[in-house]
Design a protein around this motif. Structure first.
Motif, PDB file in Angstrom:
ATOM      1  N   THR A  98      -0.713   0.511  -5.583  1.00 30.91           N
ATOM      2  CA  THR A  98       0.151   1.694  -5.548  1.00 30.91           C
ATOM      3  C   THR A  98       1.599   1.312  -5.265  1.00 30.91           C
ATOM      4  OG1 THR A  98      -1.682   3.104  -4.895  1.00 30.91           O
ATOM      5  CG2 THR A  98       0.509   3.901  -4.325  1.00 30.91           C
ATOM      6  N   ILE A  99       1.800   0.399  -4.343  1.00 33.60           N
ATOM      7  CA  ILE A  99       3.171  -0.050  -4.008  1.00 33.60           C
ATOM      8  C   ILE A  99       3.829  -0.658  -5.251  1.00 33.60           C
ATOM      9  CG2 ILE A  99       4.437  -1.846  -2.720  1.00 33.60           C
ATOM     10  CD1 ILE A  99       2.356  -1.323  -0.401  1.00 33.60           C
ATOM     11  N   ILE A 100       3.092  -1.524  -5.932  1.00 27.31           N
ATOM     12  CA  ILE A 100       3.647  -2.183  -7.127  1.00 27.31           C
ATOM     13  C   ILE A 100       3.963  -1.138  -8.196  1.00 27.31           C
ATOM     14  CG2 ILE A 100       3.060  -3.777  -9.023  1.00 27.31           C
ATOM     15  CD1 ILE A 100       1.312  -5.259  -6.790  1.00 27.31           C
ATOM     16  N   THR A 101       3.056  -0.179  -8.364  1.00 27.27           N
ATOM     17  CA  THR A 101       3.260   0.868  -9.380  1.00 27.27           C
ATOM     18  C   THR A 101       4.491   1.715  -9.056  1.00 27.27           C
ATOM     19  OG1 THR A 101       0.886   0.913  -9.749  1.00 27.27           O
ATOM     20  CG2 THR A 101       2.123   2.805 -10.562  1.00 27.27           C
ATOM     21  N   ALA A 102       4.665   2.056  -7.784  1.00 30.30           N
ATOM     22  CA  ALA A 102       5.841   2.857  -7.389  1.00 30.30           C
ATOM     23  C   ALA A 102       7.126   2.095  -7.704  1.00 30.30           C
ATOM     24  CB  ALA A 102       5.769   3.184  -5.897  1.00 30.30           C
ATOM     25  N   LEU A 103       7.132   0.806  -7.424  1.00 29.43           N
ATOM     26  CA  LEU A 103       8.343   0.020  -7.697  1.00 29.43           C
ATOM     27  C   LEU A 103       8.584  -0.102  -9.201  1.00 29.43           C
ATOM     28  CD1 LEU A 103       8.013  -2.768  -4.966  1.00 29.43           C
ATOM     29  CD2 LEU A 103       9.493  -0.786  -4.912  1.00 29.43           C
ATOM     30  N   ILE A 104       7.516  -0.250  -9.971  1.00 26.66           N
ATOM     31  CA  ILE A 104       7.661  -0.299 -11.437  1.00 26.66           C
ATOM     32  C   ILE A 104       8.363   0.971 -11.925  1.00 26.66           C
ATOM     33  CG2 ILE A 104       6.385  -0.100 -13.644  1.00 26.66           C
ATOM     34  CD1 ILE A 104       4.258  -1.950 -12.510  1.00 26.66           C
ATOM     35  N   HIS A 105       8.029   2.079 -11.282  1.00 25.35           N
ATOM     36  CA  HIS A 105       8.549   3.370 -11.735  1.00 25.35           C
ATOM     37  C   HIS A 105       9.849   3.773 -11.043  1.00 25.35           C
ATOM     38  CE1 HIS A 105       5.471   4.513 -14.631  1.00 25.35           C
ATOM     39  NE2 HIS A 105       4.755   3.647 -13.942  1.00 25.35           N
ATOM     40  N   GLY A 106      10.559   2.797 -10.514  1.00 27.47           N
ATOM     41  CA  GLY A 106      11.938   3.040 -10.077  1.00 27.47           C
ATOM     42  C   GLY A 106      12.161   3.239  -8.599  1.00 27.47           C
ATOM     43  N   CYS A 107      11.069   3.288  -7.814  1.00 30.18           N
ATOM     44  CA  CYS A 107      11.256   3.455  -6.364  1.00 30.18           C
ATOM     45  C   CYS A 107      12.009   2.233  -5.806  1.00 30.18           C
ATOM     46  CB  CYS A 107       9.887   3.593  -5.695  1.00 30.18           C
ATOM     47  SG  CYS A 107       9.960   3.501  -3.918  1.00 30.18           S
ATOM     48  N   PRO A 108      13.119   2.452  -5.108  1.00 28.36           N
ATOM     49  CA  PRO A 108      13.895   1.308  -4.626  1.00 28.36           C
ATOM     50  C   PRO A 108      13.373   0.682  -3.338  1.00 28.36           C
ATOM     51  CG  PRO A 108      15.035   3.360  -4.125  1.00 28.36           C
ATOM     52  CD  PRO A 108      13.778   3.741  -4.860  1.00 28.36           C
ATOM     53  N   GLU A 109      12.631   1.464  -2.536  1.00 30.09           N
ATOM     54  CA  GLU A 109      12.205   0.945  -1.231  1.00 30.09           C
ATOM     55  C   GLU A 109      10.982   1.687  -0.713  1.00 30.09           C
ATOM     56  OE1 GLU A 109      14.861   1.741   2.116  1.00 30.09           O
ATOM     57  OE2 GLU A 109      14.149  -0.103   3.098  1.00 30.09           O
ATOM     58  N   ILE A 110      10.058   0.936  -0.144  1.00 34.59           N
ATOM     59  CA  ILE A 110       8.886   1.555   0.496  1.00 34.59           C
ATOM     60  C   ILE A 110       8.822   1.058   1.940  1.00 34.59           C
ATOM     61  CG2 ILE A 110       6.351   1.735   0.490  1.00 34.59           C
ATOM     62  CD1 ILE A 110       6.529   1.262  -2.574  1.00 34.59           C
ATOM     63  N   ILE A 111       8.663   2.004   2.864  1.00 30.46           N
ATOM     64  CA  ILE A 111       8.512   1.628   4.271  1.00 30.46           C
ATOM     65  C   ILE A 111       7.041   1.837   4.641  1.00 30.46           C
ATOM     66  CG2 ILE A 111       9.310   2.021   6.648  1.00 30.46           C
ATOM     67  CD1 ILE A 111      11.684   1.448   4.886  1.00 30.46           C
ATOM     68  N   PRO A 112       6.279   0.748   4.829  1.00 30.64           N
ATOM     69  CA  PRO A 112       4.884   0.926   5.225  1.00 30.64           C
ATOM     70  C   PRO A 112       4.781   1.230   6.717  1.00 30.64           C
ATOM     71  CG  PRO A 112       5.368  -1.408   4.884  1.00 30.64           C
ATOM     72  CD  PRO A 112       6.657  -0.661   4.677  1.00 30.64           C
ATOM     73  N   VAL A 113       3.986   2.218   7.054  1.00 29.82           N
ATOM     74  CA  VAL A 113       3.767   2.548   8.469  1.00 29.82           C
ATOM     75  C   VAL A 113       2.261   2.596   8.723  1.00 29.82           C
ATOM     76  CG1 VAL A 113       5.934   3.842   8.726  1.00 29.82           C
ATOM     77  CG2 VAL A 113       3.877   5.042   7.998  1.00 29.82           C
ATOM     78  N   SER A 114       1.873   2.513   9.999  1.00 32.90           N
ATOM     79  CA  SER A 114       0.423   2.444  10.241  1.00 32.90           C
ATOM     80  C   SER A 114      -0.210   3.753  10.661  1.00 32.90           C
ATOM     81  CB  SER A 114       0.079   1.347  11.254  1.00 32.90           C
ATOM     82  OG  SER A 114       1.149   0.878  11.940  1.00 32.90           O
ATOM     83  N   SER A 115       0.552   4.843  10.688  1.00 29.45           N
ATOM     84  CA  SER A 115      -0.084   6.124  11.011  1.00 29.45           C
ATOM     85  C   SER A 115       0.758   7.281  10.473  1.00 29.45           C
ATOM     86  CB  SER A 115      -0.230   6.277  12.532  1.00 29.45           C
ATOM     87  OG  SER A 115       1.043   6.426  13.108  1.00 29.45           O
ATOM     88  N   VAL A 116       0.103   8.430  10.372  1.00 31.76           N
ATOM     89  CA  VAL A 116       0.794   9.649   9.917  1.00 31.76           C
ATOM     90  C   VAL A 116       1.880  10.016  10.931  1.00 31.76           C
ATOM     91  CG1 VAL A 116       0.457  12.112   9.457  1.00 31.76           C
ATOM     92  CG2 VAL A 116      -1.228  10.459   8.658  1.00 31.76           C
ATOM     93  N   THR A 117       1.578   9.859  12.200  1.00 35.20           N
ATOM     94  CA  THR A 117       2.554  10.179  13.256  1.00 35.20           C
ATOM     95  C   THR A 117       3.808   9.332  13.079  1.00 35.20           C
ATOM     96  OG1 THR A 117       0.628  10.443  14.653  1.00 35.20           O
ATOM     97  CG2 THR A 117       2.745  10.442  15.778  1.00 35.20           C
ATOM     98  N   GLU A 118       3.594   8.029  12.814  1.00 34.95           N
ATOM     99  CA  GLU A 118       4.744   7.135  12.623  1.00 34.95           C
ATOM    100  C   GLU A 118       5.550   7.565  11.384  1.00 34.95           C
ATOM    101  OE1 GLU A 118       3.542   2.983  12.493  1.00 34.95           O
ATOM    102  OE2 GLU A 118       5.602   2.378  12.057  1.00 34.95           O
TER     103      GLU A 118
END
Ligand code: MLT
Length: 261
Positions: free
Chosen positions: A34-54
């Motif tokens: 999913t991360i790779i696909t988002a970047l392919i489709h133009g997303c410039p940055e993804i911030i991975p977090v470990s919970s919904v609260t975060e």
């Protein structure tokens, strides 16, 4: 000579094992795909977090208020999030200039455990060849970090790790391969040798525990998407808590099949 080893679940990752090393993070079904696909489709940055609260906490920060919220809890969509963890979701909206805060059950947790690594790249079958090439350039030990699920080994992550190990065994640069990496390479090579058509990887993914879970949830198309090998030369890097691409992919050649159906 440098070493190549595999860790099978994010629960098994510890600082000692990854400190100062080059690491490859894998969650074939589905976070790294999913991360790779988002970047392919133009997303410039993804911030991975470990919970919904975060995720929600970060979104309140002015710097991230325009970011989309994406992810899942145990495979399910999260209330009030813009996107799930289906790579198909990320093919169907415009992500140009839109950052994403992503929270998933295993994949993003793998990344958060790799803060002490020298370098971290994101891998799925979608970009496996590029990652294998990147590994050969590293001047340190390389650890392939699979996510697994609920602390258990995941076959689809092992398969992707095997693809990398097989490429490295066949390549020119000598790496000392651990018993586990050797087994993964042999597993992948054996599948390729005995397969009679192009659907073998897809069939295997569908029969994994995660594959069966996704089929039950009506998400078979996600497995098809994630089963594609080498559709992009994109090399996402995880650095200082953020994922960005290291290379601009050739969008025309790398458009995921599922996005053009
Ligand atoms: C995860 O990070 O646990 C997975 O990607 C789960 C999923 O299939 O959404």
């Amino acid at each position: 000579m440098y070493n190549l080893d595999i860790i099978l679940t994010h629960q098994d990752i510890n600082v000692q094992a990854v400190k100062g090393k080059a690491c490859v993070a894998i969650d074939t079904l589905r976070a790294t795909s999913t991360i790779i696909t988002a970047l392919i489709h133009g997303c410039p940055e993804i911030i991975p977090v470990s919970s919904v609260t975060e995720a929600l906490h970060l979104k309140k920060n002015k710097a991230y208020q325009d970011y989309l919220l994406g992810g899942e809890i145990e495979g399910q969509y999260i209330e009030n999030f813009h996107l799930g963890n289906s790579p198909i979701d990320y093919c169907n909206i415009s992500l140009q200039g839109r950052g994403i805060i992503l929270s998933t059950t295993n994949g993003t947790r793998t990344l958060k455990k790799l803060k002490e690594a020298r370098l971290v790249v994101i891998c799925a079958l979608l970009n496996a060849r590029t990652v294998a090439e990147w590994i050969t350039e590293q001047e340190s030990d390389v650890i392939i970090c699979c996510s697994g699920r609920r602390g258990n080994f995941s076959l689809e992550d092992f398969l992707t790790a095997g693809r990398l190990a097989a490429e490295l065994r066949a390549g020119k640069k000598a790496l000392a391969i651990s018993d586990l990496a050797f087994t993964a390479a042999a597993f992948y090579e054996n599948i390729k040798k005995s397969s009679t058509n192009n659907n073998t990887i897809l069939k295997i993914l569908k029969n994994t525990d995660n594959g069966k879970r996704l089929i039950k949830a009506g998400l078979e198309a996600d497995i098809e998407h994630c089963s594609q090998e080498d559709i992009t030369s994109l090399l996402p890097q995880y650095k200082s808590g953020s994922i960005k691409q290291l290379e601009i992919p050739d969008l025309k050649d790398s458009m995921p099949r599922s996005s053009v159906i």
